[in-house]
Design a protein around this motif. Structure first.
Motif, PDB file in Angstrom:
ATOM      1  N   THR A  90      47.981  39.188  50.525  1.00 26.05           N
ATOM      2  CA  THR A  90      47.811  39.626  51.919  1.00 26.05           C
ATOM      3  C   THR A  90      48.377  41.022  52.182  1.00 26.05           C
ATOM      4  O   THR A  90      48.464  41.451  53.322  1.00 26.05           O
ATOM      5  CB  THR A  90      48.487  38.631  52.882  1.00 26.05           C
ATOM      6  OG1 THR A  90      49.880  38.555  52.550  1.00 26.05           O
ATOM      7  CG2 THR A  90      47.870  37.254  52.778  1.00 26.05           C
ATOM      8  N   GLY A  91      48.770  41.733  51.133  1.00 34.49           N
ATOM      9  CA  GLY A  91      49.295  43.085  51.323  1.00 34.49           C
ATOM     10  C   GLY A  91      49.208  43.878  50.029  1.00 34.49           C
ATOM     11  O   GLY A  91      49.028  43.316  48.940  1.00 34.49           O
ATOM     12  N   GLY A  92      49.298  45.205  50.139  1.00 31.32           N
ATOM     13  CA  GLY A  92      49.263  46.044  48.949  1.00 31.32           C
ATOM     14  C   GLY A  92      47.847  46.350  48.474  1.00 31.32           C
ATOM     15  O   GLY A  92      46.865  46.074  49.168  1.00 31.32           O
ATOM     16  N   ALA A  93      47.752  46.905  47.278  1.00 34.19           N
ATOM     17  CA  ALA A  93      46.469  47.373  46.742  1.00 34.19           C
ATOM     18  C   ALA A  93      45.516  46.230  46.391  1.00 34.19           C
ATOM     19  O   ALA A  93      44.307  46.441  46.278  1.00 34.19           O
ATOM     20  CB  ALA A  93      46.702  48.242  45.508  1.00 34.19           C
ATOM     21  N   ASN A  94      46.051  45.018  46.212  1.00 35.28           N
ATOM     22  CA  ASN A  94      45.215  43.878  45.811  1.00 35.28           C
ATOM     23  C   ASN A  94      44.888  42.932  46.968  1.00 35.28           C
ATOM     24  O   ASN A  94      44.494  41.789  46.744  1.00 35.28           O
ATOM     25  CB  ASN A  94      45.899  43.082  44.688  1.00 35.28           C
ATOM     26  CG  ASN A  94      45.975  43.875  43.399  1.00 35.28           C
ATOM     27  OD1 ASN A  94      44.964  44.329  42.886  1.00 35.28           O
ATOM     28  ND2 ASN A  94      47.185  44.057  42.886  1.00 35.28           N
ATOM     29  N   THR A  95      45.042  43.410  48.207  1.00 35.72           N
ATOM     30  CA  THR A  95      44.804  42.564  49.381  1.00 35.72           C
ATOM     31  C   THR A  95      43.431  41.905  49.311  1.00 35.72           C
ATOM     32  O   THR A  95      42.422  42.572  49.055  1.00 35.72           O
ATOM     33  CB  THR A  95      44.894  43.393  50.674  1.00 35.72           C
ATOM     34  OG1 THR A  95      46.186  43.991  50.743  1.00 35.72           O
ATOM     35  CG2 THR A  95      44.710  42.514  51.902  1.00 35.72           C
ATOM     36  N   GLY A  96      43.407  40.584  49.539  1.00 41.20           N
ATOM     37  CA  GLY A  96      42.136  39.849  49.569  1.00 41.20           C
ATOM     38  C   GLY A  96      41.784  39.165  48.259  1.00 41.20           C
ATOM     39  O   GLY A  96      40.893  38.327  48.221  1.00 41.20           O
TER      40      GLY A  96
END
Length: 267
Positions: A181-187
């Motif tokens: 839910t956060g950072g470059a890998n959100t989702g």
């Protein structure tokens, strides 16, 4: 006092607000979610669901008490609607869960009436209230009392929205299904492989997605959405699997060429 206005250029990128269609963007009220981790209700009604064409129309919809968030009527068009919130529109008999796509943008996932009865909440804090009452604080600003003593920070609880009671919980451990839910890998969605402990710094979680690709993120960005076998919620279109950039480019080129050839045949 606090700022009550926001220019369009300052709006979060994942809101996807057109920068040339005005000077200002709606700013969320202080509420259940942080400003940059939520969407104002007006943007959902106007820009996403297209139930309204203008801000005035979106306000009329809310003021007529036609929209519910987590089974509660919301009259304020600037109400913040964030991750895992359940949006219900009784007039159209539609339910939506707010989630992230693999590019970290908010998506409204259509769900059934049965799925709209409950909601997943991440535990942010475990504490005791006055009178030694055990309580937990969740990611959407709720305080829930008398929860199972096994529930710890980072776990996920399932809340029944009609009764307001916790009906189930999932412990954080290796193997559980999570969404970032956060950072470059959100989702992105996958299973926890390993947790690196860094005392005095940020613990790092390694996650393997359903295509076998591994990535790492901070433990604060992890949201448990199911046990080891599968997610307990319906996932958005790409099912949380991010396609590598080169492969994504090839797919786009192929689909573009296909649509071009179709047009030339018609002509």
């Amino acid at each position: 006092g606090p700022k009550k206005h926001m220019k369009r250029l300052a709006a979060p990128k994942h809101w996807m607000v057109d920068k040339l269609l005005g000077v200002f963007a709606p700013k969320s009220r202080p509420g259940a979610h942080k400003g940059r981790e939520s969407l104002p209700l007006i943007l959902i009604l106007r820009n996403r669901l297209r139930f309204a064409l203008t801000r005035g129309e979106a306000m009329m919809i809310t003021k007529q008490r036609l929209v519910e968030v987590d089974r509660r009527v919301k009259v304020d068009p600037k109400t913040p609607v964030g991750f895992m919130d359940i949006l219900t529109i009784p007039k159209t008999q539609e339910n939506f869960r707010v989630s992230y796509d693999v590019k970290g943008r908010f998506v409204l996932q259509k769900i059934s009436d049965e799925d709209a009865q409950s909601k997943l909440l991440k535990v942010k804090k475990v504490f005791t209230q006055n009178g030694n009452i055990p309580a937990i604080a969740t990611h959407d600003g709720r305080t829930l009392r008398y929860v199972d003593p096994l529930v710890k920070v980072g776990d996920t609880v399932t809340l029944d929205l009609t009764t307001g009671r916790v009906v189930d919980f999932i412990k954080f451990k290796t193997g559980v299904t999570v969404m970032v839910t956060g950072g470059a890998n959100t989702g992105r969605v996958g299973n926890v492989v390993d947790v690196e402990k860094h005392p005095g710094s940020f613990d790092i979680v390694h996650v393997k997605d359903f295509n076998g690709n591994t990535f790492a993120t901070r433990i604060a960005n992890i949201f448990i959405i199911g046990r080891a076998d599968a997610a307990s919620i319906e996932l958005p279109k790409a099912r949380g699997v991010r396609v590598p950039l080169t492969q994504d480019r090839e797919l786009k080129i192929a689909s573009h060429a296909k649509s071009k050839s179709g047009k030339s045949k018609r002509n």
